[in-house]
Scaffold this motif. Structure first.
Motif, mmCIF file in Angstrom:
data_model
loop_
_atom_site.group_PDB
_atom_site.id
_atom_site.type_symbol
_atom_site.label_atom_id
_atom_site.label_comp_id
_atom_site.label_asym_id
_atom_site.label_seq_id
_atom_site.Cartn_x
_atom_site.Cartn_y
_atom_site.Cartn_z
ATOM 1 N N ILE A 89 17.279 92.699 -15.187
ATOM 2 C CA ILE A 89 17.053 92.351 -14.080
ATOM 3 C C ILE A 89 17.553 93.652 -13.094
ATOM 4 O O ILE A 89 18.960 93.816 -13.452
ATOM 5 N N SER A 90 16.762 94.009 -12.141
ATOM 6 C CA SER A 90 17.208 95.144 -11.433
ATOM 7 C C SER A 90 17.506 94.744 -10.018
ATOM 8 O O SER A 90 17.299 93.472 -9.468
ATOM 9 N N ALA A 91 18.362 95.608 -9.237
ATOM 10 C CA ALA A 91 18.494 95.202 -8.053
ATOM 11 C C ALA A 91 17.476 94.721 -7.168
ATOM 12 O O ALA A 91 17.401 93.805 -6.536
ATOM 13 N N SER A 92 16.446 95.673 -7.275
ATOM 14 C CA SER A 92 14.998 95.398 -6.327
ATOM 15 C C SER A 92 14.420 93.949 -6.926
ATOM 16 O O SER A 92 14.024 93.375 -6.278
ATOM 17 N N ASP A 93 14.772 93.457 -8.106
ATOM 18 C CA ASP A 93 13.991 92.371 -8.716
ATOM 19 C C ASP A 93 14.943 91.113 -7.801
ATOM 20 O O ASP A 93 14.362 90.219 -7.677
ATOM 21 N N LEU A 94 16.165 91.453 -7.345
ATOM 22 C CA LEU A 94 16.849 90.556 -6.430
ATOM 23 C C LEU A 94 16.805 90.563 -5.152
ATOM 24 O O LEU A 94 17.469 89.969 -4.215
ATOM 25 N N GLY A 95 15.786 91.466 -4.680
ATOM 26 C CA GLY A 95 15.589 91.760 -3.182
ATOM 27 C C GLY A 95 16.720 92.569 -2.681
ATOM 28 O O GLY A 95 16.900 92.736 -1.591
ATOM 29 N N ILE A 96 17.736 93.412 -3.344
ATOM 30 C CA ILE A 96 18.439 94.278 -2.891
ATOM 31 C C ILE A 96 17.888 95.796 -2.860
ATOM 32 O O ILE A 96 17.783 96.204 -4.175
ATOM 33 N N HIS A 97 17.859 96.327 -1.729
ATOM 34 C CA HIS A 97 17.254 97.763 -1.982
ATOM 35 C C HIS A 97 18.468 98.580 -1.556
ATOM 36 O O HIS A 97 19.041 98.752 -0.514
ATOM 37 N N LEU A 98 18.917 99.052 -2.639
ATOM 38 C CA LEU A 98 20.148 100.152 -2.684
ATOM 39 C C LEU A 98 19.661 101.459 -1.778
ATOM 40 O O LEU A 98 18.763 101.978 -1.950
ATOM 41 N N PHE A 155 25.761 97.912 -13.298
ATOM 42 C CA PHE A 155 25.862 98.269 -11.786
ATOM 43 C C PHE A 155 25.551 99.721 -11.717
ATOM 44 O O PHE A 155 24.601 99.964 -10.827
ATOM 45 N N MET A 156 25.848 100.688 -12.464
ATOM 46 C CA MET A 156 25.531 102.043 -12.277
ATOM 47 C C MET A 156 24.048 102.292 -12.681
ATOM 48 O O MET A 156 23.406 103.221 -11.952
ATOM 49 N N ARG A 157 23.393 101.594 -13.363
ATOM 50 C CA ARG A 157 22.002 101.678 -13.734
ATOM 51 C C ARG A 157 21.191 101.754 -12.380
ATOM 52 O O ARG A 157 20.293 102.445 -12.181
ATOM 53 N N ASP A 158 21.664 100.801 -11.492
ATOM 54 C CA ASP A 158 20.722 101.197 -10.302
ATOM 55 C C ASP A 158 21.363 101.875 -9.119
ATOM 56 O O ASP A 158 20.967 102.228 -8.239
ATOM 57 N N ALA A 159 22.712 101.662 -9.165
ATOM 58 C CA ALA A 159 23.703 102.275 -8.073
ATOM 59 C C ALA A 159 23.982 103.702 -7.997
ATOM 60 O O ALA A 159 24.081 104.506 -7.156
ATOM 61 N N ALA A 160 23.833 104.431 -9.433
ATOM 62 C CA ALA A 160 24.215 105.747 -9.568
ATOM 63 C C ALA A 160 23.565 106.641 -8.628
ATOM 64 O O ALA A 160 23.850 107.527 -7.674
ATOM 65 N N GLY A 161 22.281 106.380 -8.476
ATOM 66 C CA GLY A 161 21.273 107.186 -7.472
ATOM 67 C C GLY A 161 21.534 107.132 -6.208
ATOM 68 O O GLY A 161 21.394 108.191 -5.664
ATOM 69 N N VAL A 162 22.080 106.259 -5.466
ATOM 70 C CA VAL A 162 22.610 106.211 -4.292
ATOM 71 C C VAL A 162 24.260 106.667 -4.102
ATOM 72 O O VAL A 162 24.596 106.878 -2.967
ATOM 73 N N LEU A 163 24.872 106.553 -5.142
ATOM 74 C CA LEU A 163 26.175 106.946 -4.949
ATOM 75 C C LEU A 163 26.505 108.404 -5.464
ATOM 76 O O LEU A 163 27.526 109.226 -5.018
ATOM 77 N N TYR A 164 25.771 108.851 -6.125
ATOM 78 C CA TYR A 164 26.105 110.300 -6.884
ATOM 79 C C TYR A 164 24.574 111.269 -6.667
ATOM 80 O O TYR A 164 23.531 110.763 -6.929
ATOM 81 N N SER A 191 25.773 92.506 -10.646
ATOM 82 C CA SER A 191 26.101 92.966 -11.923
ATOM 83 C C SER A 191 27.191 92.273 -12.641
ATOM 84 O O SER A 191 27.348 92.237 -13.862
ATOM 85 N N PHE A 192 28.308 91.810 -11.779
ATOM 86 C CA PHE A 192 29.477 91.171 -12.468
ATOM 87 C C PHE A 192 28.984 89.896 -12.980
ATOM 88 O O PHE A 192 29.468 89.545 -14.227
ATOM 89 N N LEU A 193 28.038 89.292 -12.490
ATOM 90 C CA LEU A 193 27.675 88.013 -12.926
ATOM 91 C C LEU A 193 26.589 88.228 -14.164
ATOM 92 O O LEU A 193 26.938 87.362 -15.243
ATOM 93 N N MET A 194 25.922 89.366 -14.271
ATOM 94 C CA MET A 194 25.095 89.621 -15.244
ATOM 95 C C MET A 194 25.828 90.177 -16.693
ATOM 96 O O MET A 194 25.426 90.142 -17.646
ATOM 97 N N ALA A 215 20.609 86.204 -18.411
ATOM 98 C CA ALA A 215 20.168 86.959 -17.130
ATOM 99 C C ALA A 215 19.476 86.246 -16.013
ATOM 100 O O ALA A 215 19.966 86.482 -14.747
ATOM 101 N N GLU A 216 18.728 85.108 -16.384
ATOM 102 C CA GLU A 216 18.233 84.309 -15.184
ATOM 103 C C GLU A 216 18.942 83.482 -14.753
ATOM 104 O O GLU A 216 19.106 83.417 -13.451
ATOM 105 N N ILE A 217 20.072 82.961 -15.461
ATOM 106 C CA ILE A 217 21.014 81.897 -14.928
ATOM 107 C C ILE A 217 22.165 82.850 -14.005
ATOM 108 O O ILE A 217 22.442 82.618 -12.946
ATOM 109 N N ALA A 218 22.352 84.172 -14.404
ATOM 110 C CA ALA A 218 23.212 84.808 -13.680
ATOM 111 C C ALA A 218 22.527 85.544 -12.226
ATOM 112 O O ALA A 218 23.273 85.182 -11.286
#
Length: 143
Positions: A5-14, A134-143, A29-32, A38-41
């Motif tokens: 499950i990616s950030a965008s799957d959850l409606g989070i647009h980084l 977390f870094m799978r999706d967030a690295a692109g906006v952080l680095y 990311s913490f929950l997953m 993954a679906e329950i998280a």
């Protein structure tokens, strides 16, 4: 094998400097990152952040342990509900107290990506799997 499950799957647009989105993705990311489907998280994320509006470290501060356990139960995230509630509250308190509630501040005080990831692992309950998610999706906006 559960689906990734990616950030965008959850409606989070980084986006760069979007603290709200980074915080939401950190919570998801913490929950997953736990040994739970993954679906329950993802459902736990939706209940806590979307339904109950706990979308910042500040808003977590006004949440009791019991309220968080109830929210996790509502999402059927019951196997680790007590420890997860404790760790989520600790995570938001540490983020608030040490980094002004901002993931971006962790980035600013870290020399490089490795140092940033090490600081993330210093949060109770955040291990290599959570950091990887977390870094799978967030690295692109952080680095």
């Amino acid at each position: 094998m559960s689906k990734t499950i990616s950030a965008s799957d959850l409606g989070i647009h980084l986006k760069k400097d979007d603290e709200s989105a980074l915080f939401k993705w950190f919570i998801a990311s913490f929950l997953m990152g736990k040994r739970i489907q993954a679906e329950i998280a993802a459902q736990a994320y939706r209940v806590i952040v979307e339904k109950h509006g706990r979308d910042s470290a500040q808003k977590f501060a006004s949440c009791s342990h019991r309220e968080l356990v109830v929210m996790l139960g509502e999402a059927r995230y019951v196997r680790y509900d007590e420890t997860t509630a404790t760790r989520l509250l600790g995570l938001s308190k540490k983020l608030r107290d040490e980094y002004a509630g901002k993931i971006g501040h962790i980035r600013e005080v870290s020399d490089d990506r490795q140092a940033f990831e090490q600081r993330l692992r210093e949060f109770d309950g955040v291990g290599p799997k959570t950091v990887e998610i977390f870094m799978r999706d967030a690295a692109g906006v952080l680095y």
